[in-house]
Scaffold this motif. Structure first.
Motif, PDB file in Angstrom:
ATOM      1  N   ASP A   1       0.887  -1.162   0.000  1.00 49.20           N
ATOM      2  CA  ASP A   1       0.000   0.000   0.000  1.00 49.20           C
ATOM      3  C   ASP A   1       0.928   1.215   0.000  1.00 49.20           C
ATOM      4  O   ASP A   1       1.625   1.474   0.980  1.00 49.20           O
ATOM      5  CB  ASP A   1      -0.918  -0.023   1.226  1.00 49.20           C
ATOM      6  N   VAL A   2       0.941   1.952  -1.107  1.00 52.42           N
ATOM      7  CA  VAL A   2       2.001   2.928  -1.367  1.00 52.42           C
ATOM      8  C   VAL A   2       1.426   4.277  -1.764  1.00 52.42           C
ATOM      9  O   VAL A   2       0.271   4.384  -2.180  1.00 52.42           O
ATOM     10  CB  VAL A   2       2.929   2.425  -2.496  1.00 52.42           C
TER      11      VAL A   2
ATOM     12  N   ILE B   1      -1.157  -4.186  -5.306  1.00 50.90           N
ATOM     13  CA  ILE B   1      -0.636  -2.889  -4.878  1.00 50.90           C
ATOM     14  C   ILE B   1      -1.804  -1.916  -4.765  1.00 50.90           C
ATOM     15  O   ILE B   1      -2.571  -1.745  -5.716  1.00 50.90           O
ATOM     16  CB  ILE B   1       0.414  -2.335  -5.859  1.00 50.90           C
ATOM     17  N   ALA B   2      -1.933  -1.284  -3.602  1.00 45.54           N
ATOM     18  CA  ALA B   2      -2.953  -0.268  -3.369  1.00 45.54           C
ATOM     19  C   ALA B   2      -2.312   1.107  -3.503  1.00 45.54           C
ATOM     20  O   ALA B   2      -1.262   1.368  -2.919  1.00 45.54           O
ATOM     21  CB  ALA B   2      -3.559  -0.439  -1.978  1.00 45.54           C
ATOM     22  N   ALA B   3      -2.944   1.972  -4.287  1.00 46.79           N
ATOM     23  CA  ALA B   3      -2.435   3.331  -4.504  1.00 46.79           C
ATOM     24  C   ALA B   3      -3.141   4.287  -3.554  1.00 46.79           C
ATOM     25  O   ALA B   3      -4.349   4.508  -3.666  1.00 46.79           O
ATOM     26  CB  ALA B   3      -2.663   3.746  -5.951  1.00 46.79           C
ATOM     27  N   THR B   4      -2.388   4.835  -2.623  1.00 45.35           N
ATOM     28  CA  THR B   4      -2.940   5.708  -1.589  1.00 45.35           C
ATOM     29  C   THR B   4      -2.546   7.148  -1.843  1.00 45.35           C
ATOM     30  O   THR B   4      -1.378   7.439  -2.128  1.00 45.35           O
ATOM     31  CB  THR B   4      -2.436   5.267  -0.204  1.00 45.35           C
ATOM     32  N   ALA B   5      -3.491   8.054  -1.719  1.00 43.15           N
ATOM     33  CA  ALA B   5      -3.185   9.478  -1.828  1.00 43.15           C
ATOM     34  C   ALA B   5      -2.277   9.889  -0.683  1.00 43.15           C
ATOM     35  O   ALA B   5      -2.542   9.564   0.474  1.00 43.15           O
ATOM     36  CB  ALA B   5      -4.478  10.291  -1.799  1.00 43.15           C
TER      37      ALA B   5
ATOM     38  N   GLY C   1       1.296  -7.531   4.805  1.00 45.40           N
ATOM     39  CA  GLY C   1       0.916  -6.225   4.303  1.00 45.40           C
ATOM     40  C   GLY C   1       2.019  -5.223   4.572  1.00 45.40           C
ATOM     41  O   GLY C   1       2.556  -5.167   5.686  1.00 45.40           O
ATOM     42  N   LEU C   2       2.368  -4.430   3.563  1.00 47.08           N
ATOM     43  CA  LEU C   2       3.401  -3.399   3.713  1.00 47.08           C
ATOM     44  C   LEU C   2       2.785  -2.055   3.371  1.00 47.08           C
ATOM     45  O   LEU C   2       2.345  -1.839   2.240  1.00 47.08           O
ATOM     46  CB  LEU C   2       4.585  -3.684   2.784  1.00 47.08           C
ATOM     47  N   CYS C   3       2.744  -1.159   4.336  1.00 45.22           N
ATOM     48  CA  CYS C   3       2.185   0.181   4.133  1.00 45.22           C
ATOM     49  C   CYS C   3       3.301   1.210   4.192  1.00 45.22           C
ATOM     50  O   CYS C   3       3.935   1.382   5.236  1.00 45.22           O
ATOM     51  CB  CYS C   3       1.148   0.493   5.206  1.00 45.22           C
TER      52      CYS C   3
ATOM     53  N   ASN D   1      -6.440   3.627   3.047  1.00 43.15           N
ATOM     54  CA  ASN D   1      -7.037   2.448   2.417  1.00 43.15           C
ATOM     55  C   ASN D   1      -7.156   1.282   3.389  1.00 43.15           C
ATOM     56  O   ASN D   1      -8.140   0.541   3.370  1.00 43.15           O
ATOM     57  CB  ASN D   1      -6.222   2.019   1.195  1.00 43.15           C
ATOM     58  N   LEU D   2      -6.153   1.110   4.228  1.00 50.19           N
ATOM     59  CA  LEU D   2      -6.214   0.020   5.202  1.00 50.19           C
ATOM     60  C   LEU D   2      -7.326   0.267   6.209  1.00 50.19           C
ATOM     61  O   LEU D   2      -8.038  -0.665   6.607  1.00 50.19           O
ATOM     62  CB  LEU D   2      -4.867  -0.155   5.889  1.00 50.19           C
ATOM     63  N   ALA D   3      -7.498   1.501   6.639  1.00 49.31           N
ATOM     64  CA  ALA D   3      -8.590   1.810   7.560  1.00 49.31           C
ATOM     65  C   ALA D   3      -9.942   1.512   6.917  1.00 49.31           C
ATOM     66  O   ALA D   3     -10.839   0.945   7.562  1.00 49.31           O
ATOM     67  CB  ALA D   3      -8.519   3.275   7.991  1.00 49.31           C
ATOM     68  N   LEU D   4     -10.108   1.879   5.647  1.00 51.70           N
ATOM     69  CA  LEU D   4     -11.351   1.580   4.948  1.00 51.70           C
ATOM     70  C   LEU D   4     -11.541   0.075   4.795  1.00 51.70           C
ATOM     71  O   LEU D   4     -12.668  -0.439   4.891  1.00 51.70           O
ATOM     72  CB  LEU D   4     -11.356   2.262   3.581  1.00 51.70           C
ATOM     73  N   ALA D   5     -10.442  -0.642   4.568  1.00 41.65           N
ATOM     74  CA  ALA D   5     -10.531  -2.100   4.459  1.00 41.65           C
ATOM     75  C   ALA D   5     -10.958  -2.714   5.786  1.00 41.65           C
ATOM     76  O   ALA D   5     -11.743  -3.672   5.820  1.00 41.65           O
ATOM     77  CB  ALA D   5      -9.188  -2.672   4.008  1.00 41.65           C
TER      78      ALA D   5
END
Length: 341
Positions: free
Chosen positions: A2-3, A27-31, A115-117, A123-127
């Motif tokens: 999550d990057v 891969i999650a794209a985080t603002a 998981g690597l943030c 995004n993880l909080a929403l998940a």
């Protein structure tokens, strides 16, 4: 992953791609460093440069949970990758959201995923709202974020990733209080990541290891319009990216260097033995007028709450850089063999 790609996120991605024991399944794209759409574009472009097969990249929320988005182009450049000008990718982002990607992958592979943030925890909080059992479903979580016995890099007490979305960080730490001790999140905070100092010599070693020519040494006198002429595209783009980071750190009187926050977290995710950790109970301040978004660690149980994190308190930067140069250099050489080989 999550990057919020991001210069050092870019090298974290390269490090994992170069590690044979790692398989990136999403891969999650985080603002964060830049808006989420630019994060996704940067990530897809790096996958092209590295000539890897399909890896799902999912677009995350456009805004933090409760506050407007703050980005940091002054630190990472107008596109988030410093002076690098990555090619536009023809790959597409996933049809599912980043939060849904977290949930679906964790449910499909219970107890298997790390998981690597390396960006804000939106995004993880929403998940976690979609699947509160994520702390039990993941094998481990590694977070780059926070500052404890160390000054902040955004306010006197705030680290950037937490500062962008403190509500999300609090939700994550609260939720992972339910994780069993062996699955507590490993937290790589500024206390340690600011000791991971990349310098021009490391770029030289990386280029030599990759067989890239000419061997280049970036200097403080290089003008902003200078661009790498390295024959290896991975080395060329990364040199242009990290030179911007060098310039930024010099501008703020930290020296001609770059803190490699995210690649260190990636290395720890693969091999926790790189880090000395200490358990603590972590919470996030949300109401202080001058301390909002500060991460606070209770090391001695004063709150009467069980530890919910293992905070990295020690490492060997030289060992990390030796591993990084070997892995990424060999990988770049394998993807783009020198012409004489």
């Amino acid at each position: 992953m999550d990057v919020d790609t991001g210069i050092d996120d870019s090298l974290a991605l390269l490090y994992l791609l170069a590690s044979p024991e790692a398989e990136i399944i999403g891969i999650a794209a985080t603002a964060g460093n830049v808006p989420a759409a630019q994060v996704a574009a940067n990530t897809l472009a790096w996958l092209d440069v590295c000539r890897v097969g399909d890896i799902e990249v999912a677009l995350g929320a456009a805004e933090p949970l409760a506050i407007p988005l703050r980005t940091t182009e002054d630190t990472h450049g107008p596109q988030g990758v410093g002076y690098a000008e990555l090619p536009l990718s023809e790959r597409s982002v996933s049809s599912r959201s980043a939060a849904q990607l977290w949930v679906d992958l964790a449910r499909a592979h219970p107890g298997e995923i790390i998981g690597l943030c390396t960006g804000p925890l939106t995004n993880l909080a929403l998940a976690l709202r979609l699947e509160p059992a994520l702390p039990q479903l993941l094998q481990r979580l590694v977070i780059m974020g926070g500052a404890f016995n160390h000054p902040g890099n955004t306010t006197p007490t705030n680290e950037w990733n937490v500062h962008v979305d403190p509500e999300a960080a609090k939700e994550v730490f609260d939720a992972f209080s339910a994780a069993p001790p062996r699955r507590r999140p490993i937290v790589c905070a500024l206390d340690i990541t600011e000791t991971i100092e990349m310098r021009p010599k490391h770029l030289v070693l990386l280029g030599e290891r990759a067989g890239s020519t000419p061997v280049e040494t970036v200097t403080e006198s290089d003008p902003p319009q200078a661009r790498s002429a390295a024959s290896n595209p991975i080395i060329r783009y990364f040199t242009d990216a990290v030179r911007f980071y060098f310039d930024f750190h010099r501008l703020y009187d930290q020296g001609y260097l770059a803190h490699m926050h995210d690649p260190f977290a990636a290395a720890v995710a693969l091999d926790p033995r790189l880090a000395v950790t200490r358990p603590a109970t972590v919470d996030v301040e949300l109401v202080g007028s001058i301390t909002r978004a500060t991460t606070v660690a209770d090391w001695t149980g004063m709150w009467g709450r069980d530890p919910n994190a293992d905070i990295v308190i020690g490492t060997d930067p030289d060992q990390f850089f030796d591993r990084l140069i070997t892995r990424v250099g060999d990988y770049a050489r394998a993807v783009y063999p020198p012409q004489h080989e």
